[in-house]
Design an enzyme around this catalytic site. Sequence first.
Site, mmCIF file in Angstrom:
data_model
loop_
_atom_site.group_PDB
_atom_site.id
_atom_site.type_symbol
_atom_site.label_atom_id
_atom_site.label_comp_id
_atom_site.label_asym_id
_atom_site.label_seq_id
_atom_site.Cartn_x
_atom_site.Cartn_y
_atom_site.Cartn_z
ATOM 1 C CE1 TYR A 195 29.222 55.068 -57.481
ATOM 2 C CE2 TYR A 195 27.567 54.727 -55.770
ATOM 3 C CZ TYR A 195 28.445 54.222 -56.708
ATOM 4 O OH TYR A 195 28.542 52.863 -56.903
ATOM 5 C CE1 TYR A 222 32.113 58.690 -56.387
ATOM 6 C CE2 TYR A 222 30.951 60.723 -56.877
ATOM 7 C CZ TYR A 222 31.601 59.903 -55.970
ATOM 8 O OH TYR A 222 31.705 60.304 -54.655
ATOM 9 C CD GLU A 227 36.517 58.569 -54.278
ATOM 10 O OE1 GLU A 227 37.202 58.861 -55.279
ATOM 11 O OE2 GLU A 227 35.432 57.989 -54.374
ATOM 12 C CB SER A 255 36.960 62.445 -48.822
ATOM 13 O OG SER A 255 35.704 61.834 -48.637
ATOM 14 C CD1 TRP A 309 26.667 50.312 -52.685
ATOM 15 C CD2 TRP A 309 27.008 52.088 -51.388
ATOM 16 N NE1 TRP A 309 25.948 51.368 -53.210
ATOM 17 C CE2 TRP A 309 26.147 52.472 -52.444
ATOM 18 C CE3 TRP A 309 27.375 53.063 -50.446
ATOM 19 C CZ2 TRP A 309 25.635 53.756 -52.569
ATOM 20 C CZ3 TRP A 309 26.862 54.348 -50.581
ATOM 21 C CH2 TRP A 309 26.002 54.681 -51.642
ATOM 22 C CG ASN A 353 12.689 62.403 -59.093
ATOM 23 O OD1 ASN A 353 12.262 63.474 -58.670
ATOM 24 N ND2 ASN A 353 11.906 61.479 -59.588
ATOM 25 C CD GLU A 393 8.523 67.582 -59.366
ATOM 26 O OE1 GLU A 393 8.303 68.208 -58.315
ATOM 27 O OE2 GLU A 393 8.483 68.104 -60.509
ATOM 28 C CB ILE A 403 17.010 67.750 -58.597
ATOM 29 C CG1 ILE A 403 17.693 66.430 -58.961
ATOM 30 C CG2 ILE A 403 17.949 68.934 -58.842
ATOM 31 C CD1 ILE A 403 18.014 66.286 -60.463
#
Length: 326
Positions: free
Chosen positions: A26, A58, A120, A169, A230, A276, A278, A280
């Site tokens: 997300y 998403y 969800e 969830s 949020w 990103n 790096e 990840i």
Amino acid sequence: MSLTAQDHRILLNDGNNIPIIGLGTYSAPRITAKDACYHAVKVAIDVGYRHFDGALVYGNEDEVGRAVREKIDDGTVRRDDIFYCGKLWNTYHPPEMVRGTLEKSLKLLKFDYMDLYIIELPLAFKPGDVIYPRDESGNFLYAPTDLCATWEALEELKDAGLVKSIGVSNFNHRQLELILNKPGLKYKPTVNQVECHPYFPQPKLKEFCDSHGIVIVGYSPLGTCRDSLWVNTKIPSLLDDPVLNSVAARHQKTSAQVALRFLAQRNVVAIPKSFNPERIKQNFEIFDFSLTSEEMKQINALNRNERYVELLMWKDHPEYPFNEEY
Ligand code: A2P
């Protein structure tokens, strides 16, 4: 339990298993470049991730699916190496809408099944394709919520072979009990995906879920982003926490890696989001160190019992889940 980069799946109560780390996908569309998710998923597969957490709402399931299919086509992985979790949104709770909604996701992904499909939120909204239905005054339009009826529709998806496992969830223990005590229950929820990290480790909900064989999947495991639209930004940034950082220094790791390892050692699945390369990679490098029981205790003591993701805009919904203690 020995977790390795190659083998870090844990068992679900239906006999399937789930990789203990997954990539969250997300990212608010208004600030996210097209194809950012696609590139992230490809990098993640190369790094070793096999679990991806997404949702129809998403708006990027097509990107996840395209990345996975390309990595299958180039021989890096097979479809059954990959674990994908999708989610049924609030406006699709009526049982007769569930299969069509799942099929919409499968079509975007170009998959013929999903590994895990979860409700969800326990909050039914006015049914339809308007994701955030509101009246003229801007109030959200809700609908009567029948979690057991929606659950039965998920059970049918599993029987039809369209999903391997089903779960929920943002359910509190009372809402989980509604399902667990449902007459004629065919399948128990395999997971409850909820916010979980060192500032909000959810000990009571975890104990309840453990006692029913339900795995906790922790979202916002790094304390999420600081998007005040949020996120409760009154809570300090998790990754700046001095205790996490001192433990991290001892192991020559980062506070993010310590936060993720903390969840893994509690048998909580973590789904850190990063687009990103790096970061990840960094977030997957949690299998070459372990936290001592003293460090686990120290990190447990950081519990503030406060959520970053409070969903206060839906507080007036009769099934708003976060009024209960757990
Ligand atoms: P980015 O995508 O630029 O890496 P969570 O998973 O708790 O929701 O947190 C996601 C947020 O944390 C995103 O803003 C993400 O930004 C950032 N993030 C992800 N991994 C790391 C990391 N290892 N260190 C610092 N920030 C991170």
